[in-house]
Design a protein around this motif. Structure first.
Motif, short mmCIF file in Angstrom:
data_model
loop_
_atom_site.label_atom_id
_atom_site.label_comp_id
_atom_site.label_asym_id
_atom_site.label_seq_id
_atom_site.Cartn_x
_atom_site.Cartn_y
_atom_site.Cartn_z
N LEU A 153 28.54 65.59 39.40
CA LEU A 153 29.06 64.21 39.37
C LEU A 153 27.96 63.21 39.68
CD1 LEU A 153 32.59 64.26 41.09
CD2 LEU A 153 32.07 63.74 38.71
N PRO A 154 27.07 62.98 38.73
CA PRO A 154 26.04 61.96 38.96
C PRO A 154 26.66 60.57 39.01
CG PRO A 154 25.99 62.70 36.68
CD PRO A 154 26.96 63.59 37.39
N ALA A 155 26.08 59.71 39.82
CA ALA A 155 26.61 58.35 39.97
C ALA A 155 26.06 57.49 38.83
CB ALA A 155 26.23 57.78 41.32
N SER A 156 26.63 57.65 37.65
CA SER A 156 26.17 56.92 36.48
C SER A 156 26.73 55.51 36.47
CB SER A 156 26.60 57.66 35.20
OG SER A 156 26.32 56.87 34.06
N THR A 157 25.83 54.55 36.33
CA THR A 157 26.28 53.15 36.29
C THR A 157 26.77 52.75 34.91
OG1 THR A 157 24.00 52.46 35.82
CG2 THR A 157 24.69 52.48 38.13
N GLN A 158 26.66 53.66 33.94
CA GLN A 158 27.07 53.35 32.57
C GLN A 158 28.55 53.64 32.33
OE1 GLN A 158 24.83 51.89 30.55
NE2 GLN A 158 23.42 52.04 32.29
N THR A 159 29.19 54.32 33.26
CA THR A 159 30.60 54.70 33.08
C THR A 159 31.52 53.51 33.35
OG1 THR A 159 29.99 56.88 33.92
CG2 THR A 159 32.34 56.42 33.69
N ASN A 160 32.52 53.35 32.48
CA ASN A 160 33.49 52.26 32.64
C ASN A 160 34.32 52.49 33.90
OD1 ASN A 160 35.86 50.60 32.36
ND2 ASN A 160 35.29 50.30 30.23
N LEU A 161 34.39 51.48 34.75
CA LEU A 161 35.07 51.60 36.03
C LEU A 161 36.51 51.09 36.02
CD1 LEU A 161 32.23 50.37 38.44
CD2 LEU A 161 32.76 52.72 37.77
N GLN A 162 37.00 50.66 34.86
CA GLN A 162 38.31 50.01 34.82
C GLN A 162 39.42 50.91 35.36
OE1 GLN A 162 39.43 48.63 30.92
NE2 GLN A 162 41.37 47.77 31.61
N ALA A 163 39.44 52.18 34.97
CA ALA A 163 40.50 53.09 35.42
C ALA A 163 40.46 53.29 36.93
CB ALA A 163 40.38 54.43 34.69
N VAL A 164 39.25 53.37 37.49
CA VAL A 164 39.11 53.53 38.94
C VAL A 164 39.58 52.27 39.66
CG1 VAL A 164 37.49 53.95 40.83
CG2 VAL A 164 37.21 55.15 38.65
N GLU A 165 39.22 51.11 39.13
CA GLU A 165 39.65 49.84 39.75
C GLU A 165 41.17 49.73 39.74
OE1 GLU A 165 37.82 48.00 41.40
OE2 GLU A 165 35.78 48.13 40.67
N GLN A 166 41.81 50.23 38.70
CA GLN A 166 43.27 50.21 38.64
C GLN A 166 43.86 51.11 39.73
OE1 GLN A 166 43.99 51.41 34.59
NE2 GLN A 166 43.74 49.34 33.77
N ASN A 167 43.23 52.26 39.94
CA ASN A 167 43.70 53.15 41.02
C ASN A 167 43.52 52.50 42.39
OD1 ASN A 167 44.39 55.10 39.16
ND2 ASN A 167 42.57 56.36 39.49
N LEU A 168 42.40 51.81 42.57
CA LEU A 168 42.16 51.13 43.84
C LEU A 168 43.16 50.00 44.05
CD1 LEU A 168 38.26 50.95 43.88
CD2 LEU A 168 39.70 52.08 45.59
N ALA A 169 43.48 49.29 42.97
CA ALA A 169 44.46 48.21 43.06
C ALA A 169 45.83 48.75 43.47
CB ALA A 169 44.55 47.47 41.73
N LEU A 170 46.15 49.94 42.98
CA LEU A 170 47.42 50.58 43.36
C LEU A 170 47.43 50.90 44.86
CD1 LEU A 170 50.13 51.84 42.60
CD2 LEU A 170 48.90 53.94 41.97
N MET A 171 46.31 51.40 45.36
CA MET A 171 46.22 51.67 46.79
C MET A 171 46.39 50.38 47.61
SD MET A 171 43.21 54.51 47.39
CE MET A 171 43.72 54.73 49.10
N GLN A 172 45.71 49.34 47.17
CA GLN A 172 45.78 48.07 47.90
C GLN A 172 47.18 47.48 47.86
OE1 GLN A 172 42.70 45.85 45.93
NE2 GLN A 172 41.05 47.02 46.87
#
Length: 209
Positions: A153-172
Motif C-alpha cells: 500500500l504505497p502512499a500514492s498522491t495520484q490516487t483519487n481521494l473522493q471515495a475516502v473523503e465520503q467515508n470520512l464524511a460519514l464518520m463525521q
C-alpha cells in the motif's frame, strides 16, 4: 412482454399492416387482448414522499446501518457469511490487531465477511485507503499490508481521494471519532456498534448467529 413496432420481411416489405387486416377480417379475439387499458403512471412525487415517510420511521441505529451499507467498501471473506462493517485506517495499530484476531479463523475460515470501510486521518493514510478501494484484489493487498509488506500500500498522491473523503464524511456525520468502529446486525436483528478492538472475537461471532 410486448415489443411495439412495425415488422418488415427480409426484402423490406411491411408485414404488420397485412397481419392486422387479416386479424380484423377474421374477428380474431387476439386484437382485443392486445388493447388493454393502460396502467396509470406512477406519480414520482408520491414515490419520493413514500420513501421519506419510510425513512422517518427508522430508528437512529437503523439509519446509521442504512448509511453504512452505502459506504465505499472493500470485501474481505466469502459471500454468504454474516457481514460486519468496519471503519479501518491502514496505519491504525488497533485496526491491525483486530484484523489479525479474526483473519485466519473467521475471515479466511468463511465464518464472517468484513465490509471494510477504509478511511485515513492523515494525507498518507488517506492515499493508502484510496489505493485499497481502487485495488482489483483488495483482500490480497490488505493481507500483504498486514504481513508487513511495505510495497503493498504505497502512499500514492495520484490516487483519487473522493471515495475516502465520503467515508470520512460519514464518520463525521455520525460522530464516529476513532478506528476501528465495527457495526453489524446480530442474529436477532439488533444493530450493534463496537468502538475499538473487541476483547473477545468469539463473542462477536456468536452474536452474529
Amino acid at each position: 412482454a410486448i415489443i411495439m413496432g412495425i415488422l418488415f420481411d427480409k426484402t423490406g416489405k411491411m408485414l404488420t399492416v397485412h397481419q392486422v387486416q387479416n386479424l380484423q377480417k377474421g374477428n380474431d379475439p387476439t386484437l382485443e387482448s392486445l388493447v388493454a387499458s393502460p396502467e396509470p403512471e406512477a406519480d414520482p412525487l408520491a414515490e419520493i414522499q413514500k420513501k421519506i415517510e419510510e425513512a422517518q420511521k427508522l430508528t437512529p441505529a437503523q439509519k446509521l446501518y442504512a448509511a453504512v451499507e452505502k459506504a465505499n467498501t472493500v470485501t474481505l471473506g466469502k459471500d454468504g457469511a454474516p457481514v460486519i462493517y468496519a471503519f479501518l485506517d491502514p496505519q491504525c495499530p488497533h485496526c491491525h490487531e483486530f484484523m489479525k484476531d479474526i483473519r485466519k479463523d473467521y475471515i479466511e475460515g468463511g465464518q464472517i465477511q468484513v465490509k471494510m470501510i477504509p478511511v485515513g486521518f492523515r494525507d498518507e493514510t488517506k492515499a493508502q485507503a484510496a489505493l485499497l478501494l481502487a485495488a482489483p484484489d483488495p483482500q490480497s493487498v490488505w493481507f500483504r499490508h498486514l504481513d508487513g509488506d511495505k510495497t503493498a500500500l504505497p502512499a500514492s498522491t495520484q490516487t483519487n481521494l473522493q471515495a475516502v473523503e465520503q467515508n470520512l464524511a460519514l464518520m463525521q456525520e455520525w460522530k464516529l471519532d476513532a478506528t476501528p468502529i465495527i457495526i453489524y446486525k446480530s442474529g436477532k436483528g439488533e444493530i450493534k456498534i463496537v468502538r475499538g478492538r473487541p476483547k473477545n472475537p468469539v463473542d462477536l461471532l456468536n452474536d452474529l448467529y
